[in-house]
Design a protein around this motif. Structure first.
Motif, short mmCIF file in Angstrom:
data_model
loop_
_atom_site.label_atom_id
_atom_site.label_comp_id
_atom_site.label_asym_id
_atom_site.label_seq_id
_atom_site.Cartn_x
_atom_site.Cartn_y
_atom_site.Cartn_z
N ILE A 1 98.40 26.94 27.74
CA ILE A 1 97.79 25.76 28.34
C ILE A 1 98.10 24.58 27.43
O ILE A 1 97.86 24.65 26.23
N LYS B 1 100.02 25.51 24.48
CA LYS B 1 99.44 26.21 23.34
C LYS B 1 98.93 27.59 23.75
O LYS B 1 98.42 27.80 24.84
N PHE C 1 92.21 28.14 20.65
CA PHE C 1 93.60 27.70 20.74
C PHE C 1 94.27 27.69 19.38
O PHE C 1 93.66 27.36 18.38
N THR D 1 96.64 25.90 16.79
CA THR D 1 96.87 24.47 16.61
C THR D 1 98.32 24.10 16.75
O THR D 1 98.66 22.97 17.00
N VAL D 2 99.21 25.06 16.56
CA VAL D 2 100.63 24.75 16.62
C VAL D 2 101.19 25.24 17.93
O VAL D 2 100.75 26.24 18.46
N GLY E 1 89.25 23.47 18.07
CA GLY E 1 90.28 24.16 18.84
C GLY E 1 89.70 25.09 19.88
O GLY E 1 90.36 26.02 20.33
N LYS E 2 88.44 24.86 20.27
CA LYS E 2 87.80 25.76 21.22
C LYS E 2 87.54 25.08 22.55
O LYS E 2 87.17 23.91 22.62
N TRP E 3 87.65 25.88 23.58
CA TRP E 3 87.39 25.44 24.93
C TRP E 3 86.38 26.37 25.54
O TRP E 3 86.40 27.56 25.27
#
Lengths: 546, 426
Positions: free
Chosen positions: B193, B196, B224, B226-227, B261-263
């Motif tokens: 997404i 990533k 997620f 980060t890279v 980095g969280k959804w």
């Protein structure tokens, strides 16, 4: 005043002119386009023969049945729908033509004092941009060295990992700077009177524009009424889907199958089912992502690769400051660069300046200041981004993951709606009218709250302004935001933003009555992420005692 | 005869505020481990001691703990795979339709763990499989570690020569230093997404294994990387690209402390419904529920269903680009550290809802209770599977609509039997 008939002819003429340049250029197409908006036979015949486009030599073409034959052919080939959608799109975007003697500025903005104010504002922005440019000794635009071009091409899908030094860049302006300008707008022909009283307007906006009251809004937004099913209300977990949701989805699928823009626009007033939203919005905005559109996007991409613009750094900075820190949108950071960098270079965006009160800034080739032959629009699309600009794009990433389609949808949303949120005009969907609408609604229906906030130095508009300028992006939860933008598309108006802002204040009125400072008021309204927009709108419009 | 009016006495060896705040807000009293306690939130080391044969610890009726004695049957990577393989074979032997295979010999409904081998035990079997697909990538994970420690990727046999049983060095190296690893086929086509890679962390509470009663926490999240993800072989060593553990991502350059980095899972659902459609999204979530229930069913027969125990697992799931979910591992001690403000709120609520289910009314527990909490206390948990209810209703009831069952967060339709809509009983 323009009579309806000549108004219609002007509209037709303009639409035909614009369609000529499009892929729908076809003499039969023109004919049908004219049928679609109700022009009668003698006029069509006249137009067709005048333009000399129809060849009547072929034996199969019988003049008597020509009209029917054309109609049948267009229906069968699907061109009828495409034409209808294109015509509908034009009607939505362009304002109705004014008096033939009116100069073109009037299509941009009829009121002289507004034009003047917009002009001064633009001068200020450009000055700010130029001084940043001089301070940092960075040219507004320069060609990239080949090695840099290669690097950028490799990194195209992950520009977010790039860490250019952006510390010296500042956004050219922030919404609150713009609010200060709007607060100082005055109509020189209007006498405000010495003392502010309840007869006068107590808010920050002091220009006499006509805004709607609740009875008028109820009529305009009648599909949001209490008796009508809505997504955002009647699809919640407690409501069995048989009541409304299933049927609504079924109708939506039918609208998509018919590919009818006008029907789609009517349909989305009750909200889009999540699975159909991307296609419905594309249908309303008349975006079909043809090969030539993809090619155009690729062309813009190569422009980005070859030339570096100062505004690119402003875009980077904006994304890093806003979307990258957002719980919902950080994932799409790279898409935002891919869209916004291309957007800056898209000269087709310049078209919207014919109906926007704004004028694209001009810059001159080095050393040729003032010489018109050396003038260029800067940036190429004429739009200088401000703090928060990238948030216009971010919500769209939830719907479109193909870059060229995402790009086109954003561009169309910008030239239809978003540009009005940061330019000074008298248009009912312009930010000035929205501010006035918000303040008037609040003052009329929550006078105690309004007065209290004003007394403690917390003018409501100071808090709600940033919501409206961003069309609530970044303030509402994404699913709620999309339900709101459904209605913007459905009603082809931004007025709903002002109504929602007032509804939010109404919702938190009890807490707001207890605060004693601007900071405390801001705190009460700091977190809108739990709000459900449709119930708020419905209650404010239809269930509040007026 | 028991004194009912006393307050619950608690102990913990995990000093985390999300736990302690929850105990204190219930008015529970903190005691030491050697005193009389009712509730002990243990680390996995402690549970080993409590139930070990040597110490002969006997728990009384008013004591509960937060782990099952042999939770490692599910939470150790090698044992989880072993139990699932065994479960599948058993179903196949009894001719169950669940064990049906397709024309390639793959299980249709039970293929949810990537091909995995134990090293060094299955080294030769692994080599055979590796040679079938020499360009594949495999992920090596130490059996007993967590937080991404010791994990690495390989794409050449030479990189794991150490674990070869015929390795010439093995006679000089003692058995114990050849640590047990699992090697799994690396999912190199994860769903991306925004370009990533991410994985899903879901919390599942089990109050009893026989009958199986489990609850899924509605507020899971995506983690997620980060890279940007790239399957390129040059990036195999870059753990920031491949591993989604927050413990590792936190040290990357681009780690953001606001969103971490969280959804939320609801964001994921909105995105998938909007871009892929509702049916495939529902199917995906149904499959996720399915694989969780199947994994629990697989270990249920070997679990020590001690009535003093409950457990809250952290399930790690990866979704591939065909929207198929894969079970990567199950954690017995999901991290209670908070990396962002939202995180802290989520974990606080998680513990709160867990305690409401495990310790009814916040009163001194009686481990002989029927472990059937009323619907109102579930909070953000939903019933994932209740074996008692599932069995009493019979196999041919309508699975799609259950009156009185909350659908919770929009669209998260956990069903009692956890069976995906597409499965049919033959």
């Amino acid at each position: 005043m323009l009579d309806p008939e000549s108004g219609l002819s002007l509209t037709i003429a303009r639409i035909v002119q614009r369609l000529k340049g499009s892929r729908l250029h076809s003499p039969l197409g023109h004919a049908y386009g004219l049928f679609a908006i109700g022009v009668d036979k003698p006029n069509i015949k006249a137009l067709l023969t005048c333009s000399g486009k129809v060849s009547l030599h072929k034996p199969e073409i019988k003049l008597e049945s020509l009209k029917e034959d054309i109609k049948d052919f267009l229906k069968a080939s699907g061109w009828e729908k495409k034409l209808q959608n294109a015509v509908y799109s034009e009607l939505n975007v362009f304002p109705s033509p004014c008096h033939p003697a009116a100069p073109p500025e009037h299509m941009k903005e009829p009121l002289a004092y507004m034009r003047k104010a917009q002009g001064s504002w633009e001068k200020r922005i450009l000055k700010s941009l130029n001084s940043m440019c001089t301070e940092l000794s960075i040219p507004l635009a320069q060609k990239r060295p080949v090695s840099e071009q290669k690097e950028l091409l490799n990194k195209w899908n992950e520009m977010g990992t790039d860490e250019p030094d952006l510390s010296l860049f500042r956004p050219v302006y922030a919404p609150k700077d713009f609010l200060e300008v709007l607060m100082n707008l005055r109509n020189p022909n209007y006498e405000n009177g010495e003392h502010a009283s309840f007869r006068n307007h107590l808010g920050l906006i002091q220009v006499p524009l006509k805004v709607k009251d609740i009875p008028e809004l109820k009529e305009d937004f009648s599909e949001l009424g209490l008796n009508i099913g809505q997504l955002g209300i009647d699809d919640s977990a407690q409501v069995p889907p048989e009541f409304f949701e299933n049927e609504h989805v079924r109708v939506g699928q039918k609208v998509l199958a018919e590919q009818d823009s006008a029907a789609a626009q009517q349909y989305v007033r009750q909200g889009c089912p999540t699975a159909l939203r991307a296609d419905l919005w594309a249908l309303i905005l008349n975006i079909s992502n043809q090969p030539e559109d993809i090619l155009y996007y690729e062309q813009l991409k190569s422009n980005v690769i070859q030339h570096d613009l100062l505004v690119d750094s402003l875009i980077y900075k904006d994304v890093k400051l806003t979307a990258s820190n957002d719980d919902y949108y950080f994932v799409f950071e790279d898409y935002l660069y891919q869209v916004l960098l291309c957007f800056s270079r898209d000269t087709s965006v310049l078209e919207h300046f014919t109906y926007s009160s704004a004028t694209p800034p001009k810059s001159y080739i080095r050393g040729k200041l003032g010489m018109e032959e050396y003038a260029v629009f800067y940036p190429p699309n004429g739009v200088i981004p401000f703090h928060g600009f990238s948030m216009y794009v971010a919500p769209l990433c939830f719907l479109y993951h193909e870059p060229s389609k995402l790009y086109q949808i954003f561009r169309e949303m910008y030239v239809r709606f978003f540009f009005r949120l940061h330019s000074i005009s008298s248009h009912p969907s312009g930010i000035v009218s929205l501010c006035l609408l918000f303040e008037t609604l609040l003052q009329t229906h929550l006078p105690q709250l309004f007065y209290h906030l004003r007394e403690i130095g917390a003018q409501p508009l100071r808090i709600s302004f940033k919501w409206m300028v961003r069309a609530f992006s970044g303030y509402l939860a994404t699913d709620q935001l999309l339900l709101l933008w459904d209605r913007i598309l459905g009603y082809n108006s931004l007025e709903i933003l002002a109504v929602l802002a007032a509804a939010v204040f109404a919702f938190r009125a009890v807490n707001l009555m207890e605060v004693t400072s601007l900071a405390a008021a801001e705190a009460v309204l700091a977190d809108l992420s739990t709000l459900k927009v449709m119930p708020l709108l419905q209650i404010f419009l239809f269930a509040t005692v007026t | 005869f028991r004194i009912m009016a006393g307050k619950v006495k608690w102990v913990t060896d995990i000093e985390k505020s999300v736990l302690i705040n929850n105990f204190e807000k219930r008015g529970w009293i903190q005691v030491a481990e050697n005193e009389d306690w009712n509730f002990y939130w243990m680390s996995v080391q402690t549970i080993r001691n409590v139930f070990s044969v040597e110490t002969g610890y006997r728990l009384s009726d008013d004591q509960i703990v937060n782990h099952f004695p042999n939770h490692y049957e599910l939470t150790r990577k090698d044992l989880m795979v072993k139990n699932i393989k065994r479960y599948r074979k058993e179903l196949e032997k009894e001719g169950s339709p669940l064990a049906e295979k397709d024309e390639n010999g793959k299980y249709i409904y039970l293929d949810f763990v990537p091909v995995t081998f134990m090293l060094p035990a299955d080294y030769n079997l692994f080599v055979e499989e590796f040679r079938k697909n020499p360009s594949s990538t495999w992920i090596m994970k130490p059996c007993g570690k967590a937080q991404g420690k010791g994990i690495f990727l390989i794409n050449k046999l030479s990189q794991i020569k150490k674990w070869s049983r015929d390795s010439k060095t093995s006679s000089f190296v003692s058995q114990s230093s050849k640590e047990a690893y699992v090697i799994s086929l690396y999912i190199n086509n994860p769903l991306l997404i925004g370009g990533k890679k991410f994985d899903l962390r879901l919390y599942v509470l089990v109050s009893t294994y026989r009958p199986l009663r489990c609850y899924m926490y509605k507020l899971g999240f995506c983690r997620f990387c980060t890279v940007k993800y790239t399957p390129s072989t040059s990036e195999l060593d870059n753990m920031f690209v491949h591993l989604t553990n927050v413990a590792i991502q936190k040290h990357g350059d681009d780690y953001n402390h606001i969103h971490g980095g969280k959804w939320t899972v609801s964001n994921l659902r909105l995105y998938l419904e909007s871009t892929r459609g509702k049916e495939v999204t529902n199917k995906l979530f149904d499959e996720i529920h399915w694989i969780i229930v199947q994994s629990l069913k697989a270990v249920a027969p070997v679990m020590n269903n001690d009535k003093h125990c409950f457990e809250c697992y952290g399930y790690d799931i990866i979704i591939d680009d065909k929207l198929k979910p894969w079970l990567i591992e199950v954690n017995a001690s999901p991290s209670l550290t908070s990396s962002t403000a939202n995180d802290r709120i989520l974990k606080y609520n998680l513990i709160n809802d867990t305690l409401n289910i495990a310790v009814p009314n916040g009163e001194i527990p009686d481990c002989k209770w029927n472990k059937s909490p009323p619907k109102e206390v579930l909070g953000n948990y939903e019933v994932l599977y209740d074996e008692e209810i599932a069995q009493s209703d019979g196999p041919d009831r309508d699975l799609r609509s259950r009156s009185g069952q909350s659908t919770g967060v929009k669209g998260n339709r956990a069903r009692d039997s956890g069976k995906p809509v597409l499965t049919t009983w033959k």
